[in-house]
Design an enzyme around this catalytic site. Structure first.
Site, PDB file in Angstrom:
ATOM      1  N   GLU A  42      78.416 -65.867  61.518  1.00  0.00           N
ATOM      2  CA  GLU A  42      78.925 -65.187  62.712  1.00  0.00           C
ATOM      3  C   GLU A  42      80.446 -65.331  62.813  1.00  0.00           C
ATOM      4  O   GLU A  42      80.990 -66.425  62.631  1.00  0.00           O
ATOM      5  CB  GLU A  42      78.260 -65.788  63.948  1.00  0.00           C
ATOM      6  N   LYS A 115      76.380 -57.913  69.062  1.00  0.00           N
ATOM      7  CA  LYS A 115      75.580 -58.986  69.647  1.00  0.00           C
ATOM      8  C   LYS A 115      75.257 -58.667  71.111  1.00  0.00           C
ATOM      9  O   LYS A 115      76.131 -58.308  71.892  1.00  0.00           O
ATOM     10  CB  LYS A 115      76.366 -60.301  69.538  1.00  0.00           C
ATOM     11  N   TYR A 121      77.034 -71.015  78.414  1.00  0.00           N
ATOM     12  CA  TYR A 121      76.615 -72.353  78.815  1.00  0.00           C
ATOM     13  C   TYR A 121      77.206 -73.402  77.866  1.00  0.00           C
ATOM     14  O   TYR A 121      77.673 -73.088  76.781  1.00  0.00           O
ATOM     15  CB  TYR A 121      75.084 -72.456  78.818  1.00  0.00           C
ATOM     16  N   CYS A 152      73.147 -64.627  65.941  1.00  0.00           N
ATOM     17  CA  CYS A 152      72.999 -65.924  66.609  1.00  0.00           C
ATOM     18  C   CYS A 152      72.148 -65.906  67.882  1.00  0.00           C
ATOM     19  O   CYS A 152      70.930 -65.893  67.811  1.00  0.00           O
ATOM     20  CB  CYS A 152      74.375 -66.522  66.882  1.00  0.00           C
ATOM     21  N   LYS A 191      69.809 -80.933  66.696  1.00  0.00           N
ATOM     22  CA  LYS A 191      69.978 -79.472  66.682  1.00  0.00           C
ATOM     23  C   LYS A 191      69.225 -78.836  65.517  1.00  0.00           C
ATOM     24  O   LYS A 191      68.666 -77.743  65.655  1.00  0.00           O
ATOM     25  CB  LYS A 191      71.467 -79.141  66.607  1.00  0.00           C
ATOM     26  N   GLY A 337      88.383-105.327  67.671  1.00  0.00           N
ATOM     27  CA  GLY A 337      87.117-105.013  68.319  1.00  0.00           C
ATOM     28  C   GLY A 337      86.323-103.972  67.548  1.00  0.00           C
ATOM     29  O   GLY A 337      86.796-103.386  66.571  1.00  0.00           O
ATOM     30  N   SER A 340      87.744 -99.925  67.424  1.00  0.00           N
ATOM     31  CA  SER A 340      88.831 -99.635  66.489  1.00  0.00           C
ATOM     32  C   SER A 340      88.386 -99.881  65.052  1.00  0.00           C
ATOM     33  O   SER A 340      88.808 -99.178  64.132  1.00  0.00           O
ATOM     34  CB  SER A 340      90.070-100.468  66.812  1.00  0.00           C
ATOM     35  N   ASN A 416      96.943-103.089  82.623  1.00  0.00           N
ATOM     36  CA  ASN A 416      97.218-101.725  82.172  1.00  0.00           C
ATOM     37  C   ASN A 416      98.555-101.611  81.461  1.00  0.00           C
ATOM     38  O   ASN A 416      98.723-100.788  80.546  1.00  0.00           O
ATOM     39  CB  ASN A 416      97.190-100.773  83.368  1.00  0.00           C
ATOM     40  N   THR A 440      90.382 -94.520  70.318  1.00  0.00           N
ATOM     41  CA  THR A 440      89.206 -95.287  69.893  1.00  0.00           C
ATOM     42  C   THR A 440      88.138 -95.449  70.972  1.00  0.00           C
ATOM     43  O   THR A 440      87.149 -96.146  70.753  1.00  0.00           O
ATOM     44  CB  THR A 440      89.627 -96.690  69.413  1.00  0.00           C
TER      45      THR A 440
END
Length: 596
Positions: A42, A115, A121, A152, A191, A337, A340, A416, A440
């Site tokens: 498509e 089409k 959606y 499709c 899917k 951690g 990452s 922060n 990350t």
């Protein structure tokens, strides 16, 4: 006997000339295999999805020049029918374009189909640019075969629940021998099975063999996995192309069934244009051709295991994003951690370890173990690690803050600040050396706002933003299993999650435990878009959680955290989609609203 070449290719949005070149190469291969039809996906000519590029006047002019180039090229293969997806001009009221399928053969457009069903959606917004086509079936005669053609979404409403019109009914009434559906079906977990169930069911319901052709490749946050397939009414899905790779191959079709092998394949020595479709040998019982035919290998009911699906989807998504945006190298802040670490491991697989750079930025609250773990990780992956301490920078900011505002910098502002200084360092490196900065954050943290704007949210692309924290751990274990060795140190996998922005800080001090949080988030964010198994499990978990007052309060707290952090997500980098409902275009919520 009908020969059909599936051209499952990785097209680039807007690269009309490059996409034409790819189609011409595939068509030449199809002609060499004596195919009657070559099928592209498509909007293959312009790439799916071009968005508001469609509103630019010169864009459609380039598209029409591309169609003309395909028509000219098709004269080299006079017996081959090229099934191409492309925008075309619409007439009359409404939007000025159709999302169309055209069939080009020997220099002319033999058929055009617009089409009918335009999805609006989740991540789709086709009605923004296209006008629906008329409620008609289009059938192409190739030799003695009648081939029905769909685009499709026209094949996704056979249950009749989403649109008033069901193009499959018109197609059934036209009584083709075979239906070809061209698609640009983005991938998420589950899917593949959804496609097989939908089109396998339609094949059985209408007694129509179906060939489903999909594209592959990463386009911004979306990844297309290919997996083109053929379905028969009595047997279901009988053939499936590989996923996450380009694939050009020829299937044979006769008497309602698909076959592989036989003359006309890549090893054939017959000249491609020596004979037309009506001159081909029939596969009569006992003939040499019939003896060479074979049925496709059985298609497994279950596809790629979930962790491996995540790995392949993210790797392809990053590889194409970087390539198409002009980046050869990436940089990642390495905290020691799990997030990452996994980001670095996936980046190294996608781009090669020589094209990945890690930067560790210890502060006064960073444990020595975190720095050591970053060193071990980068050594295992074979990537370069730079060290850029930030303690002096934080102290300088805090000193000036107190001088300017008359009070010490402490608590959340100080936490922060550390994240923002790290984000600034990473962006400095990106600007100076031209690397793409990868963020990350995972879906659990992004959902509840456990991240710092202009700090750890800095970057050009997020690899883990559609993976819940529990899935991050599972995928990290899988990465090691797939490699057959410890790429991500076990110490990182076993470590209790912590932002390390304050003394003794743990994620669980601010959030519910991730196994609890993730089940609540799945229900709140994805709901009935989850697979049946995941939905059932999440519903049962949350229902049990809400049996007491504390549990009900926890669910409400999480709901409020998700709602009030929409503003952060709106400013975050794009994230690669791997689940049915991802943040970004797949979940569009207001910022300034009152949530229950």
């Amino acid at each position: 006997m009908l020969r059909i070449t599936i051209a499952q290719l990785n097209f680039t949005v807007g690269d009309i000339e490059g996409n034409v070149d790819r189609m011409v190469a595939a068509a030449r291969q199809a002609a060499a295999e004596q195919s009657d039809i070559v099928v592209f996906s498509e909007l293959s000519l312009c790439g799916y999805y071009p968005g508001d590029m469609l509103d630019e006047p010169e864009f459609i002019q380039r598209v029409e020049a591309g169609i003309a180039a395909l028509q000219a090229a098709s004269t080299e293969t006079p017996y081959l029918h090229w099934v191409v997806g492309t925008p075309t001009r619409a007439s009359g009221p409404g939007k000025r374009l159709h999302n169309s399928l055209v069939v080009v053969q020997n220099g002319a457009v033999r058929l055009q189909y617009a089409k009918q069903l335009l999805p609006t959606y989740n991540i789709f917004d086709e009605r923004r640019h296209f006008e629906p086509g008329p409620d008609v079936a289009k059938v192409l005669r190739v030799g003695s075969f009648q081939v029905g053609l769909l685009v499709c979404e026209d094949g996704w409403n056979d249950h009749g629940g989403d649109y008033v019109v069901n193009p499959f009914e018109r197609m059934r009434d036209a009584s083709p021998d075979l239906v070809i559906s061209i698609n640009a079906s983005p991938s998420h977990v589950g899917k593949r099975e959804q496609r097989h169930a939908m089109f396998g069911g339609s094949s059985k319901r209408h007694g129509l063999p179906i060939l489903y052709v999909n594209q592959i490749g990463g386009h911004d946050q979306l990844v297309y996995d290919g997996g083109s397939f053929a379905a028969e009414p009595d047997s279901g899905v009988v053939f499936e192309a590989p996923r996450f790779v380009e694939d050009v191959r020829t299937l044979l079709f006769d008497s309602g069934r698909f076959f592989t092998g036989g003359p006309g394949q890549a090893d054939s020595t017959a000249p491609a244009a020596a004979k037309g479709p009506d001159q081909r040998d029939a596969a009569k019982p006992g003939s040499a051709l019939a003896a060479q035919l074979k049925r496709p290998d059985p298609v497994p009911v279950q596809g790629i295991p979930t962790p491996d699906f995540y790995r392949q989807q993210i790797v392809l998504g990053l590889r194409d994003y970087a390539r198409r945006c002009g980046f050869k190298q990436v940089v990642v802040g390495s905290s020691g951690g799990i997030d990452s670490a996994l980001t670095l491991a996936l980046a190294a697989e996608a781009l090669g370890p020589e094209n990945v750079v890690g930067i560790t930025m210890p502060s006064r609250y960073s444990s020595s173990g975190s720095v050591d773990d970053s060193v071990a990780l980068c050594r295992n992956l074979g990537i370069k690690l730079h060290t850029h301490p930030i303690a002096d920078l934080v102290a300088g900011y805090a000193r000036q803050y107190e001088e300017s505002f008359g009070q010490p910098l402490a608590g959340l502002p100080l936490e922060n600040l550390q994240a923002r200084i790290r984000g600034t360092v990473l962006m400095e490196y990106s600007n100076a050396f031209g690397h793409l900065l990868l963020t990350t954050g995972n879906k659990s943290e992004i959902s509840v706002g456990y991240c710092t704007l202009y700090g750890d949210t800095n970057g050009g692309l997020g690899l883990l933003g559609d993976l819940y924290k529990t899935e991050v751990f599972a995928l990290s274990r899988h990465v090691n299993e797939h490699a057959g060795r410890e790429l991500i140190p076990q110490a990182i996998i076993d470590k209790e999650p912590s932002a390390e922005l304050a003394p003794g800080q743990r994620d669980v001090d601010s959030l519910p435990p991730y196994p609890v949080l993730d089940e609540v988030l799945k229900l709140l964010i994805e709901g009935d878009r989850l697979s049946t198994a995941e939905l059932t499990a999440a519903q049962a978990f949350v229902s049990n959680l809400q049996q007491d007052e504390a549990g009900r309060a926890l669910v409400q707290r999480v709901r409020r955290m998700v709602a009030r952090n929409e503003y952060k997500r709106r400013q975050a980098p794009p994230i690669l989609r791997v689940r049915p409902r991802a943040f970004g275009s797949g979940r569009q919520m207001p910022i300034a609203a009152r949530y229950a």
